[in-house]
Design a protein around this motif. Structure first.
Motif, PDB file in Angstrom:
ATOM      1  N   PRO A 155       0.830  -1.212   0.000  1.00 22.09           N
ATOM      2  CA  PRO A 155       0.000   0.000   0.000  1.00 22.09           C
ATOM      3  C   PRO A 155       0.861   1.257   0.000  1.00 22.09           C
ATOM      4  O   PRO A 155       1.940   1.296   0.598  1.00 22.09           O
ATOM      5  N   SER A 156       0.386   2.271  -0.705  1.00 24.53           N
ATOM      6  CA  SER A 156       1.041   3.594  -0.790  1.00 24.53           C
ATOM      7  C   SER A 156       2.393   3.532  -1.473  1.00 24.53           C
ATOM      8  O   SER A 156       3.236   4.402  -1.256  1.00 24.53           O
ATOM      9  N   ASP A 171      -2.569  10.139   0.546  1.00 25.71           N
ATOM     10  CA  ASP A 171      -1.344   9.826   1.284  1.00 25.71           C
ATOM     11  C   ASP A 171      -1.627   8.927   2.482  1.00 25.71           C
ATOM     12  O   ASP A 171      -1.058   9.120   3.559  1.00 25.71           O
ATOM     13  N   TYR A 172      -2.521   7.930   2.323  1.00 23.86           N
ATOM     14  CA  TYR A 172      -2.745   6.963   3.391  1.00 23.86           C
ATOM     15  C   TYR A 172      -2.902   5.584   2.764  1.00 23.86           C
ATOM     16  O   TYR A 172      -3.264   5.463   1.587  1.00 23.86           O
ATOM     17  N   PRO A 173      -2.611   4.515   3.531  1.00 22.59           N
ATOM     18  CA  PRO A 173      -2.655   3.166   2.962  1.00 22.59           C
ATOM     19  C   PRO A 173      -4.070   2.768   2.545  1.00 22.59           C
ATOM     20  O   PRO A 173      -5.061   3.270   3.062  1.00 22.59           O
ATOM     21  N   THR A 205      -5.734   3.270  -0.130  1.00 25.64           N
ATOM     22  CA  THR A 205      -6.572   4.263  -0.804  1.00 25.64           C
ATOM     23  C   THR A 205      -7.377   3.599  -1.911  1.00 25.64           C
ATOM     24  O   THR A 205      -8.555   3.880  -2.103  1.00 25.64           O
ATOM     25  N   ASP A 246       8.502   1.198  -2.980  1.00 25.35           N
ATOM     26  CA  ASP A 246       8.578   2.535  -2.391  1.00 25.35           C
ATOM     27  C   ASP A 246       9.982   2.751  -1.796  1.00 25.35           C
ATOM     28  O   ASP A 246      10.365   2.075  -0.835  1.00 25.35           O
ATOM     29  N   THR A 251       9.725   5.267   1.831  1.00 24.76           N
ATOM     30  CA  THR A 251       8.788   4.944   2.897  1.00 24.76           C
ATOM     31  C   THR A 251       9.353   5.349   4.251  1.00 24.76           C
ATOM     32  O   THR A 251      10.565   5.281   4.495  1.00 24.76           O
TER      33      THR A 251
END
Length: 501
Positions: free
Chosen positions: A168-169, A188-190, A192, A245, A248
């Motif tokens: 996520p993200s 900007d949050y997991p 989404t 990412d 992170t």
């Protein structure tokens, strides 16, 4: 509010066939000019159509009950009933149709593909169709049969050339938005993204589709979180892109660890038989967020190790669009190569299924009962014939008996131990129960009974005028014979008395 549904249960009911008509044509100077009852119309089908413009099963989530129209009844003057109105349901390309037990029936992967999910009932024959040289004026018609009714499970598996997988993200939705015209939700949050997003990418002369598969977590292949809901959308993809990412802030996470976890989940996910396992498909790695200084440094650090594992690595940024052109052209090469291999591969042999007919169209099952054994007749033809029979019409019941006898049902009943008067049941749920009496006379076609009657089923104790007259004559003859016998005995006694005197 629910905007995307990829699994739904449909409750379907096809149309019932219309009943046939019993009619006799009447004209001037011809009061009985022959049967002219028309046939009933067939019931409507429920048809599923693979539509490229449909992307979700949302409409069936809100309205799962769908019914087709019934067939019209037959009418006199050889007029057939109208066919029932079919119902066509558009489903997304890639929809898998399963029965209530979970067995796959059809995979609608080809655009425009049609599948009859619920077959409409058969229209009944009118008495004009049932007429023949031996049965010139049938006094009955066949009823229409009910259409198929039941539940089907629809499961959508996204059809795309490239699938983006990652935590996520990680920036998957942003990547889809950067390389295509799709506009998925980005925040900007997991988690989404709660459903796959499709985008069309043009890389030179190659055009392909890319799917943003919602974020996976450790244990997804075992059902943790929404892993199984998401992983099935990867099954049909040609290649996978691991979006890692590099910026992170979560503790304990780094690109190499994320890659190992995702690879383990892909390896543990079972794919349908005949498909290439997910872990064996072409895979590329996209190190995202290199526009952040710390992300660029981390990407330079892990890139050699990832390339040592055999992956092609691209450093990208969905914000500055760095590296996106190289990534899309590399994906275009993979897709073009796969399409060329498919085109060069020999076409699979087309399987043609021709109905050959069963050696035995029915079975007889003996069941125990409180008042003796029950003989249950099962089979497509006997059940359909039973549904077509009007049991208020003796001639129709006799016609059913003749059909069953010609099929060999009576012979089979004798073999399994049935005796006259035994209980015979035709069908499973909507069964009809009979007291079996074997056919002892010629078929109904040779009988000259009034229309709508069958002497073999005459249970009316009331005698006709001829029968009453015959019975009266028998009684009068019996009384005359008794009087003559009494007269002979009287004369004999009188003669004995004279002799004694």
């Amino acid at each position: 509010m629910v905007t995307f549904v990829d699994r739904v249960t449909l409750h379907l009911r096809a149309g019932r066939g219309g009943n046939g008509c019993v009619s006799v044509k009447r004209e001037k100077f011809k009061p009985l000019a022959g049967p002219d009852g028309g046939n009933g119309g067939h019931g409507g089908d429920v048809v599923l159509i693979a539509d490229p413009q449909t992307t979700t099963l949302l409409s069936y989530h809100h309205s799962p009950h769908r019914s087709a129209g019934n067939g019209g009844f037959g009418m006199g003057d050889h007029r057939s009933g109208a066919a029932g109105e079919p119902v066509e349901l558009n489903v997304p390309v890639g929809t898998v149709v399963k029965d209530a037990a979970g067995e796959t029936i059809v995979d609608m992967i080809t655009p425009g593909m049609r599948f009859i999910a619920a077959q409409g009932g058969i229209g009944g024959l009118g008495n004009a169709t049932l007429a023949n040289p031996k049965r010139k004026a049938p006094g009955f018609a066949l009823l229409g049969t009910p259409g198929w009714e039941g539940d089907l499970n629809l499961e959508l598996k996204t059809v795309a050339d490239i699938a983006l997988v990652g935590f996520p993200s990680a920036g998957k939705s942003s990547l889809v938005a950067a390389v295509s015209a799709a506009r998925p939700k980005i925040a900007d949050y997991p988690f989404t993204t709660l459903h796959p997003n499709l985008g069309v990418v043009q890389a030179g002369e190659v055009r392909f589709t890319i799917a943003d598969v919602p974020g996976l977590i450790e244990g997804a292949s075992e059902g943790r979180g929404l892993g199984l809901e998401f992983l099935r959308h990867v099954e049909r993809c040609t290649a996978l892109v691991h979006v890692l990412d590099c910026a992170t802030l979560e503790p304990g996470r780094d690109p190499l660890t994320d890659l190992d976890i995702i690879l383990a989940e892909l390896a543990a996910y079972p794919v349908p038989e005949g498909q290439v396992p997910l872990i064996e498909r072409p895979q590329l790695v996209a190190l995202n967020k290199v526009d952040v200084p710390e992300g660029k440094d981390l990407a330079d650090l892990v890139r050699p190790e990832i390339e040592a594992r055999g992956f092609r690595v691209f450093e990208i940024s969905t914000v500055s669009r760095a590296g996106l052109r190289e990534l899309t052209f590399a994906l275009g090469e993979v897709v073009e190569k796969h399409r060329a291999e498919l085109a060069a591969a020999p076409a699979p042999e087309r399987i043609v299924i021709r109905p050959t007919g069963s050696e035995k169209a029915f079975t007889v099952r003996v069941e125990g009962g409180t008042y003796g054994p029950i003989f249950r007749v099962l089979g497509e033809k006997p059940v359909r014939w039973m549904q077509q029979t009007d049991f208020q019409n003796e001639e129709a019941v006799g016609y059913l008996a003749d059909r069953l006898e010609k099929l060999g049902v009576e012979t089979e009943l004798y073999k399994v131990g049935a005796t006259p008067g035994a209980t015979v049941v035709i069908g499973e749920d909507d069964a009809v129960v009979f007291d079996w009496h074997p056919t002892m006379s010629s078929p109904a076609e040779l009988m000259t009974a009034p229309r709508g009657t069958d002497p073999r089923l005459d249970l009316n104790p009331r005698r006709t005028t001829d029968q009453r007259r015959e019975r009266y004559k028998e009684r009068m003859d019996a009384k005359a014979a008794a009087r003559a016998e009494d007269e002979v005995e009287r004369k004999a006694r009188h003669a004995e008395e004279i002799t004694e005197q």
